[in-house]
Write an enzyme that holds these catalytic residues in place. Structure first.
Site, PDB file in Angstrom:
ATOM      1  N   ARG A 146     -25.767 -43.402  48.932  1.00  0.00           N
ATOM      2  CA  ARG A 146     -26.467 -43.987  47.803  1.00  0.00           C
ATOM      3  C   ARG A 146     -26.769 -45.462  48.052  1.00  0.00           C
ATOM      4  O   ARG A 146     -26.118 -46.114  48.867  1.00  0.00           O
ATOM      5  CB  ARG A 146     -25.606 -43.884  46.525  1.00  0.00           C
ATOM      6  N   THR A 184     -29.441 -25.921  40.112  1.00  0.00           N
ATOM      7  CA  THR A 184     -30.307 -27.104  40.064  1.00  0.00           C
ATOM      8  C   THR A 184     -31.580 -26.879  39.233  1.00  0.00           C
ATOM      9  O   THR A 184     -32.432 -26.062  39.590  1.00  0.00           O
ATOM     10  CB  THR A 184     -30.721 -27.616  41.459  1.00  0.00           C
ATOM     11  N   ARG A 192     -17.710 -25.425  35.452  1.00  0.00           N
ATOM     12  CA  ARG A 192     -17.753 -26.338  36.602  1.00  0.00           C
ATOM     13  C   ARG A 192     -17.292 -27.720  36.183  1.00  0.00           C
ATOM     14  O   ARG A 192     -17.790 -28.289  35.217  1.00  0.00           O
ATOM     15  CB  ARG A 192     -19.182 -26.406  37.155  1.00  0.00           C
ATOM     16  N   LYS A 240     -21.787 -25.536  49.346  1.00  0.00           N
ATOM     17  CA  LYS A 240     -23.053 -25.948  48.721  1.00  0.00           C
ATOM     18  C   LYS A 240     -24.068 -26.221  49.831  1.00  0.00           C
ATOM     19  O   LYS A 240     -23.903 -27.153  50.617  1.00  0.00           O
ATOM     20  CB  LYS A 240     -22.824 -27.197  47.872  1.00  0.00           C
TER      21      LYS A 240
END
Length: 477
Positions: free
Chosen positions: A74, A281, A33, A223
């Site tokens: 963010r 995760t 990845r 995802k």
């Protein structure tokens, strides 16, 4: 029995050298990845070439998955890089502020936040470690009171409890990154934060256009990390080639307690729709700094294997961790132990309950059933597109599946399919010659020996995707 569950590893500063890449692949990595949230386009191109070269040295083809960053939801930056928020104190998230933040306020990378929230909403920062209650929205400012405090550092993520942030899945950066990923023909493109099938359809269109100079079309991985994606899960699946159970952001939005059941549901649904699924995760999080995992992490990986996931994924463990090779080796051993403990029983009712309108799908199912009943040593799928091997891999069986192909892109793509071992074969126009070559390759690799039986599927005439129309049971002479 060879390991069925595949391993996806993220590469980063700890694993970018040719030596480390080679060691990771030898340790058991099947898919590499590239995280486009970090690094430049040139960095990713260089790493992709390094992965191809390392795989060639090892003699094992691995797939490359380019993981798009998605929208940057963010906070901005702080004086000194961080601040401490105390429970009960007021704190302002200010979309109009461009200076460095402090314990009173901070700017936002995500300028739409004031329009996405209202008083009474709950915001979760830094993967849910900090909790803010929204008290008022005044222009570009979101006023909050700290409910759960702690250290808040630069550029930490923001989630809204229950979902509802309007940020599009594909940003202008993602569109540029898709072009970069297609320049090295990644096998899989992971799309962050999709909310609907439309997001995946747009990503596919962009990827296909960007890949046209190389006649390359990547597999798309959605995802699943937004709460809005859950009601749309089936539609998203149908618009994708696979999904990632991205448990970090998803857990923040829906709550930690809801994630295990969602994981099982997503894996089951993906397999039912003939899609691949990656569980990700914090699978081996403690091994970022420790040489051994916790018992809970071992159970987590094993449970994902028992759920039927195609692959388990490592993130910071291999990108920046102290023990990347050991982590891969440990994860591989956990997968193998979990698989040995399973009772493999092909459920015949599954075959009776489904109807297959395609000849190639029917042949794939027939090969599974026949190999199971006869106790074959292997199932061999001569495949141009990899579809036959994919369909076979959706059912649990302890007979290993070998995807034999003349297409290198197909070879690498099959690296993600559970219980499928990809093998490259020379091009043949004669069916019998191709069958003999396939058997010789498996004998050469020690998979088959004289007296062993195996089931093999192929298409005639040779060389046409979707043309599988023959099943044959053979005995090695």
């Amino acid at each position: 029995m060879p390991r069925q569950t595949k391993i996806v590893a993220t590469i980063g500063p700890a694993t970018s050298s040719p030596e480390m890449l080679e060691r990771l692949i030898r340790a058991g990595v099947d898919v590499v990845r590239l995280n486009f949230s970090h690094g430049s386009a040139a960095d990713h191109v260089e790493r992709a070439h390094a992965v191809r070269e390392a795989a060639q040295r090892v003699g094992k083809e691995v797939a490359i998955m380019a993981d798009l960053q998605g929208p940057k939801i963010r906070v901005g930056k702080f004086e000194g890089g961080q601040t401490v928020l105390e429970p009960g104190q007021p704190f302002v998230l200010d979309a109009g502020y461009t200076g460095l933040g402090n314990h009173e306020r901070v700017g936002l990378d995500y300028k739409e936040l004031p329009r996405d929230v209202r008083p009474g909403d709950t915001l979760l920062l830094n993967d849910g470690l900090l909790v803010l209650d929204v008290t008022a929205v005044r222009g570009e400012q979101v006023h909050t009171v700290v409910k759960v405090g702690g250290v808040l550092a630069n550029n930490k993520g923001i989630n809204k409890q229950g979902g509802g942030l309007t940020a599009p899945a594909l940003t202008s950066k993602d569109m540029d990154d898709i072009k970069t990923a297609m320049s090295f023909q990644c096998e899989y493109l992971a799309v962050s934060f999709p909310k609907s099938a439309t997001d995946m359809e747009m990503a596919r269109q962009l990827a296909n256009v960007a890949g046209e100079p190389w006649r390359h079309k990547p597999g798309l991985i959605a995802k699943i990390e937004r709460s809005e994606a859950i009601p749309q899960l089936e539609a998203i699946l149908k618009a994708s080639d696979g999904i990632m159970v991205a448990r970090g952001d998803l857990a923040v939005e829906v709550g930690n307690a809801a994630v295990p059941a969602l994981q099982k549901r997503m894996i089951k649904l993906a397999r039912a729709h003939d899609r691949v699924v990656i569980t990700a995760t914090q699978m081996m999080e403690s091994m970022i700094v420790n040489p051994v995992p916790t018992r809970a992490e071992v159970s987590d990986v094993a449970n994902a294997v028992h759920d039927g996931t195609d692959a388990v994924m490592l993130s910071a463990e291999t990108a920046t961790g102290k023990y990347p090779v050991e982590t891969v080796e440990t994860m591989a051993s956990i997968c193998e132990a979990a698989e040995r403990a399973e009772e493999y029983r092909l459920v015949e009712a599954d075959f009776a309950a489904r109807r297959y309108g395609r000849i190639d799908q029917s042949i794939a199912m027939g090969a599974l059933f026949t190999a199971y009943q006869l106790g074959c040593k292997a199932i061999v799928a001569l495949t141009e597109s990899g579809s036959t091997a994919l369909w076979m891999s959706r059912h649990r069986i302890d007979v290993p599946i070998y995807g034999v192909t003349t297409q290198r892109a197909t070879l690498r793509r099959m690296a993600l399919y559970r219980n499928v071992r990809p093998i490259l074969m020379a091009v043949h126009t004669d069916r019998d010659e191709a069958l003999r070559d396939a058997e010789a390759l498996l004998v050469e690799r020690g998979v088959l020996k004289p007296g062993d039986t195996y089931a093999i599927t192929c298409g005639e005439p040779m060389g046409y995707p979707g043309g599988t129309n023959m099943l044959k049971v053979c005995r090695v002479g």
